[in-house]
Design an enzyme around this catalytic site. Structure first.
Site, PDB file in Angstrom:
ATOM      1  N   ASP A  18       0.695  -1.687  -0.239  1.00  0.00           N
ATOM      2  CA  ASP A  18      -0.478   0.006   0.278  1.00  0.00           C
ATOM      3  C   ASP A  18       0.827   1.189  -0.036  1.00  0.00           C
ATOM      4  O   ASP A  18       1.859   1.565   0.269  1.00  0.00           O
ATOM      5  CB  ASP A  18      -1.160  -0.116   1.510  1.00  0.00           C
ATOM      6  CG  ASP A  18      -2.208   0.782   1.190  1.00  0.00           C
ATOM      7  OD1 ASP A  18      -2.349   1.717   0.451  1.00  0.00           O
ATOM      8  OD2 ASP A  18      -2.060   1.572   2.265  1.00  0.00           O
ATOM      9  N   MET A  19       0.896   2.304  -1.033  1.00  0.00           N
ATOM     10  CA  MET A  19       1.238   3.466  -1.181  1.00  0.00           C
ATOM     11  C   MET A  19       0.978   4.320   0.137  1.00  0.00           C
ATOM     12  O   MET A  19       0.304   4.037   1.239  1.00  0.00           O
ATOM     13  CB  MET A  19       1.308   3.876  -2.385  1.00  0.00           C
ATOM     14  CG  MET A  19       1.690   3.558  -3.020  1.00  0.00           C
ATOM     15  SD  MET A  19       3.039   2.244  -3.974  1.00  0.00           S
ATOM     16  CE  MET A  19       4.311   3.785  -4.000  1.00  0.00           C
ATOM     17  N   TYR A  23      -1.913  10.463  -3.042  1.00  0.00           N
ATOM     18  CA  TYR A  23      -1.506  11.809  -3.377  1.00  0.00           C
ATOM     19  C   TYR A  23      -0.629  12.582  -3.451  1.00  0.00           C
ATOM     20  O   TYR A  23       0.143  13.112  -3.954  1.00  0.00           O
ATOM     21  CB  TYR A  23      -2.632  12.348  -3.785  1.00  0.00           C
ATOM     22  CG  TYR A  23      -3.930  11.418  -4.137  1.00  0.00           C
ATOM     23  CD1 TYR A  23      -4.028  10.286  -4.947  1.00  0.00           C
ATOM     24  CD2 TYR A  23      -5.520  12.205  -4.563  1.00  0.00           C
ATOM     25  CE1 TYR A  23      -4.589   9.644  -5.115  1.00  0.00           C
ATOM     26  CE2 TYR A  23      -6.594  11.424  -4.565  1.00  0.00           C
ATOM     27  CZ  TYR A  23      -6.327  10.137  -5.232  1.00  0.00           C
ATOM     28  OH  TYR A  23      -7.527   9.252  -5.875  1.00  0.00           O
ATOM     29  N   ARG A  60      -0.093  14.351   9.616  1.00  0.00           N
ATOM     30  CA  ARG A  60      -0.456  14.004  10.743  1.00  0.00           C
ATOM     31  C   ARG A  60       0.103  14.317  12.152  1.00  0.00           C
ATOM     32  O   ARG A  60      -1.061  14.393  12.873  1.00  0.00           O
ATOM     33  CB  ARG A  60      -0.572  12.649  10.303  1.00  0.00           C
ATOM     34  CG  ARG A  60      -1.523  12.484   8.518  1.00  0.00           C
ATOM     35  CD  ARG A  60      -0.641  10.844   8.802  1.00  0.00           C
ATOM     36  NE  ARG A  60      -1.831  10.577   7.703  1.00  0.00           N
ATOM     37  CZ  ARG A  60      -1.444   9.132   6.764  1.00  0.00           C
ATOM     38  NH1 ARG A  60      -1.269   7.897   7.390  1.00  0.00           N
ATOM     39  NH2 ARG A  60      -1.984   8.946   5.565  1.00  0.00           N
ATOM     40  N   ASP A 120      -3.819   2.642  -5.216  1.00  0.00           N
ATOM     41  CA  ASP A 120      -2.562   2.840  -4.518  1.00  0.00           C
ATOM     42  C   ASP A 120      -2.000   1.604  -4.034  1.00  0.00           C
ATOM     43  O   ASP A 120      -1.597   1.004  -3.149  1.00  0.00           O
ATOM     44  CB  ASP A 120      -2.917   3.940  -3.832  1.00  0.00           C
ATOM     45  CG  ASP A 120      -3.305   3.650  -2.803  1.00  0.00           C
ATOM     46  OD1 ASP A 120      -4.055   2.966  -2.339  1.00  0.00           O
ATOM     47  OD2 ASP A 120      -2.669   4.608  -1.836  1.00  0.00           O
ATOM     48  N   GLU A 121      -2.978   0.430  -4.190  1.00  0.00           N
ATOM     49  CA  GLU A 121      -2.488  -0.916  -2.995  1.00  0.00           C
ATOM     50  C   GLU A 121      -3.113  -2.526  -4.222  1.00  0.00           C
ATOM     51  O   GLU A 121      -3.918  -2.314  -5.010  1.00  0.00           O
ATOM     52  CB  GLU A 121      -3.246  -0.829  -2.033  1.00  0.00           C
ATOM     53  CG  GLU A 121      -4.673  -1.512  -2.774  1.00  0.00           C
ATOM     54  CD  GLU A 121      -5.969  -0.753  -1.198  1.00  0.00           C
ATOM     55  OE1 GLU A 121      -5.134  -1.928  -0.412  1.00  0.00           O
ATOM     56  OE2 GLU A 121      -6.613  -0.962  -1.347  1.00  0.00           O
TER      57      GLU A 121
HETATM   58  P1  TTP Z   1      -4.686   5.357   1.214  1.00  0.00           P
HETATM   59  O1  TTP Z   1      -4.031   4.499   0.736  1.00  0.00           O
HETATM   60  O2  TTP Z   1      -6.656   4.918   1.979  1.00  0.00           O
HETATM   61  O3  TTP Z   1      -4.588   6.492   2.196  1.00  0.00           O
HETATM   62  P2  TTP Z   1      -3.331   7.000   1.409  1.00  0.00           P
HETATM   63  O4  TTP Z   1      -2.450   6.412   0.983  1.00  0.00           O
HETATM   64  O5  TTP Z   1      -3.047   8.573   1.358  1.00  0.00           O
HETATM   65  O6  TTP Z   1      -2.464   7.221   3.135  1.00  0.00           O
HETATM   66  P3  TTP Z   1      -2.179   5.524   3.662  1.00  0.00           P
HETATM   67  O7  TTP Z   1      -0.473   6.270   4.375  1.00  0.00           O
HETATM   68  O8  TTP Z   1      -2.600   6.179   4.940  1.00  0.00           O
HETATM   69  O9  TTP Z   1      -2.099   4.773   3.123  1.00  0.00           O
HETATM   70  O10 TTP Z   1      -5.924   6.189   0.168  1.00  0.00           O
HETATM   71  C1  TTP Z   1      -4.854   6.240  -1.319  1.00  0.00           C
HETATM   72  C2  TTP Z   1      -5.022   7.625  -1.776  1.00  0.00           C
HETATM   73  O11 TTP Z   1      -6.816   7.508  -1.854  1.00  0.00           O
HETATM   74  C3  TTP Z   1      -4.677   8.850  -1.182  1.00  0.00           C
HETATM   75  O12 TTP Z   1      -4.199   9.695  -1.053  1.00  0.00           O
HETATM   76  C4  TTP Z   1      -5.861   9.355  -1.708  1.00  0.00           C
HETATM   77  C5  TTP Z   1      -7.207   9.188  -2.262  1.00  0.00           C
HETATM   78  N1  TTP Z   1      -8.549   8.822  -1.355  1.00  0.00           N
HETATM   79  C6  TTP Z   1      -9.177  10.316  -1.119  1.00  0.00           C
HETATM   80  O13 TTP Z   1      -9.460  10.515  -2.505  1.00  0.00           O
HETATM   81  N2  TTP Z   1      -9.953   9.769  -0.751  1.00  0.00           N
HETATM   82  C7  TTP Z   1     -10.341   8.979   0.134  1.00  0.00           C
HETATM   83  O14 TTP Z   1     -11.199   9.098   1.130  1.00  0.00           O
HETATM   84  C8  TTP Z   1      -9.219   8.211   1.009  1.00  0.00           C
HETATM   85  C9  TTP Z   1      -9.752   7.383   2.009  1.00  0.00           C
HETATM   86  C10 TTP Z   1      -8.322   7.957  -0.223  1.00  0.00           C
END
Ligand code: TTP
Length: 611
Positions: A18-19, A23, A60, A120-121
């Site tokens: 998972d990235m 964004y 954060r 992103d996963e």
């Molecule tokens: P996530 O993998 O849920 O979160 P993240 O990568 O920003 O952070 P983390 O390190 O905790 O995993 O989401 C991946 C991308 O999807 C995130 O960067 C932006 C987008 N996204 C949205 O646009 N809206 C949302 O509600 C969520 C959860 C994610």
């Protein structure tokens, strides 16, 4: 409903990657001066500085959360940098994030089967790579184990201080470990290498979970972030699940999780261990009961699917509060924008990946002016997807109108729409072959205009709803989607089925399927109307095998193919499943009788083949 899949596949090595704050990382790569600074990506609108959708780990630390608006984030962290999501057609444009995700996937997919689970996963099945490493260069034979691997969090083994590193080294190198632990140790080293490669080639960090199945790997990947990896040996599963709140499990976030809590007093996944499989089946049905019994023990046989392309393409937008849409023309305007993007993405998928989407679905959230039935939802609607921007727009509007009629019933005194999304799903590969049916159909798609109309609007297809779960990141907020891109205005799907009429074949191969079709120059076109069927493509579902041939019907057309006209070598060009069916027709055509069949060559060409 969850389906129990007992793990019969032995000791697998599965990773979930998972990235981190994805964004934000993409934006920081575009603007390197933001690296290391508190940063958030914001979907801008005038209300309170817009909605945060990704927050860097530096931000954060100040208490900035994704649920905040831009103004609030500035209050808790005045030095935060808010970067706006790119905008196109009046809505967020996620293309740069999608292609950044694809860069990562192309690196990760080099070592094993890879399933792209969202923007992103990914899941990776690294079993073969781990087996190979174990037989060729097992960890105990490696002198310098990569530091990234040594920094892993192995559940049940102490943390990341110096002792921790030594403990992890010992765990990785134990020569008397059971086979499955040795495999996991190899997986640990492989994933560390992959994450390192991702960082070097893309400048992105990611976190990973490594376990014997997808469920456990997914649980583990988020346990230590950012830029770290967590391993779940079998011996640590009971402990991990003992304290894991049921709501943290995929599929237990909703009603099922609430019922477990309210009706059975279950708070953690481990609490489920006290119930027998029979008891759980009695309460929740056979499938769900067994699934619950399995997950309490960390058992899950779900396979990594081997899919790096998206299962569907979706484009959506929300219209909260005062921005709600209240007139048909406003809805049409936004549907047109969404469909234009969807069209680009399905066309790009067709051109780049040779894949065709079969179903168009419209989802909306609507409210009535005088709402007596507050609970009534706008019904999602689906229909066959016709290629071409105008057709997609036209069909989406029809789907919306049909849904709105049903939603309003007799209360036609006003409504507002707060979200709209269009999804292209049931995406199938176009098969390629030596004499290329694919080329044939592609050629045709340039020259034949789709004659189809919206034959049948269906209530939402459950498969579309399922896919929304996979894409929660897409549909739960302002925007949506997965990969896509570029246009041709001609219909392909309808074309494929109607092509017989307009073929001017260029003969490309000796036994070409072209010859097969072009040789049938005397179709018995009957001027009769065939009643529309339940098949949304507008086909009468029957193949009529007569004494000397096969008739295929489409609405008012009946094409007859004489068995004697079919060069058997042509059939060899067809995919196996279709070959078998055609062989069956040929055999049965020697016997005078009528038959009704379901799986079909016609369905195949209509690209509506069951998956
Ligand atoms: P996530 O993998 O849920 O979160 P993240 O990568 O920003 O952070 P983390 O390190 O905790 O995993 O989401 C991946 C991308 O999807 C995130 O960067 C932006 C987008 N996204 C949205 O646009 N809206 C949302 O509600 C969520 C959860 C994610």
């Amino acid at each position: 409903m969850p389906i129990p899949r007992p793990d019969r596949q032995g000791d697998r090595v599965i990773a979930h990657v998972d990235m981190d704050c994805f964004y934000v990382q993409v934006e920081q790569r575009k603007q390197p001066e933001l690296r290391g600074l508190p940063t958030a990506v914001v979907q801008y609108n005038e209300w309170k500085g817009g909605a945060l959708i990704a927050v860097s780990y530096e931000a954060r630390k100040f208490g900035v959360k994704r649920s905040m608006r831009g103004d609030e984030a500035k209050m808790v962290c005045p030095s935060i940098h808010l970067v706006q999501v790119p905008v196109a057609r009046g809505k967020a444009d996620l293309n740069s994030y999608r292609s950044a995700g694809s860069e990562v996937v192309s690196i990760l997919s080099a070592r094993g089967r890879c399933e792209r689970a969202s923007i992103d996963e990914v899941y990776l099945d690294l079993t073969d790579a781990a087996e190979t490493m174990l037989s060729e260069s097992p960890p105990e034979a490696i002198e310098d184990i990569d530091e990234e691997a040594l920094k892993s969090h192995v559940l049940g083994i102490t943390g990341a201080d110096v002792d921790g590193l030594n403990n992890v080294r010992r765990w990785l190198c134990q020569s008397d470990a059971v086979h499955k632990d040795k495999l996991l140790a190899c997986g640990t080293i492989i994933v560390a290498q992959l994450r390192d490669e991702v960082l070097r080639k893309t400048e992105f960090t990611c976190s990973a979970g490594i376990a014997h199945n997808k469920m456990l790997a997914k649980l583990a990947s988020g346990m230590h972030k950012p830029a770290q990896q967590t391993i779940v040996p079998s011996s640590a599963v009971t402990n991990l699940l003992a304290s894991l709140p049921v709501k943290k499990m995929k599929q237990l976030g909703g009603k099922l999780g609430s019922s477990l809590h309210d009706d059975l007093g279950v708070n953690t996944v481990g609490d489920l261990l006290q119930f027998s499989e029979e008891k759980l089946q009695e309460r929740y049905g056979v499938n769900t009961g067994t699934w619950l019994w399995n997950i309490a023990r960390g058992i899950s046989g779900d396979e990594v699917e081997g899919r790096i392309l998206p299962k569907s393409h979706g484009c959506g937008k929300t219209f909260p509060g005062p921005r709600a849409l209240k007139t048909s023309s406003c809805v049409e305007h936004w549907l047109n924008q969404l469909c234009e993007e969807l069209n680009e993405r399905v066309q790009s998928d067709l051109e780049q990946n040779k894949r065709v989407a079969n179903t168009l679905t419209l989802h909306a959230t609507a409210h009535k002016a005088s709402d007596i039935q507050l609970h009534k939802k706008f019904p999602s609607k689906s229909c066959p997807l016709r290629y071409g921007r105008d057709k997609i727009q036209e069909d989406a509007k029809k789907l919306f109108d049909s849904g709105l009629r049903e939603f309003l019933g007799s209360h036609t005194d006003g409504w507002r729409v707060t979200s709209l999304s269009v999804i292209a799903s049931k995406i199938l590969d176009i098969p390629s072959g030596s004499c290329s049916i694919l080329k044939f159909f592609q050629g045709k798609s340039q020259s034949i205009t789709s004659g189809g109309s919206l034959e049948d609007i269906l209530d939402d297809d459950p498969s579309c709803s399922t896919e929304r779960d996979d894409e929660h990141k897409v549909f739960s907020y302002e925007e949506c989607s997965k990969d896509g891109g570029a246009p041709s205005q001609d219909g392909l799907i309808n074309t494929v089925c109607a092509q017989k009429k307009s073929i001017k074949p260029k003969d490309k191969g000796k036994n070409s399927i072209l010859k097969f079709f072009s040789s049938i120059d005397a179709p018995a076109k009957q001027a009769q109307n065939v009643p529309n069927s339940s098949d949304p493509q507008g086909y009468d579902d029957r193949r009529h095998c007569t004494h000397d041939g096969i008739s295929l019907r489409r609405l008012d057309d009946l094409w007859t193919i004489r068995a004697a006209d079919i060069d058997p070598s042509v059939v060899d060009e067809l995919p196996l499943e279709i070959q078998q069916e055609v062989q069956g027709w040929l055999r049965s055509s020697k016997r005078p009788h009528n038959c009704t069949r379901r799986s079909s060559l016609l369905n195949y060409f209509s690209l509506d083949k069951p998956t």
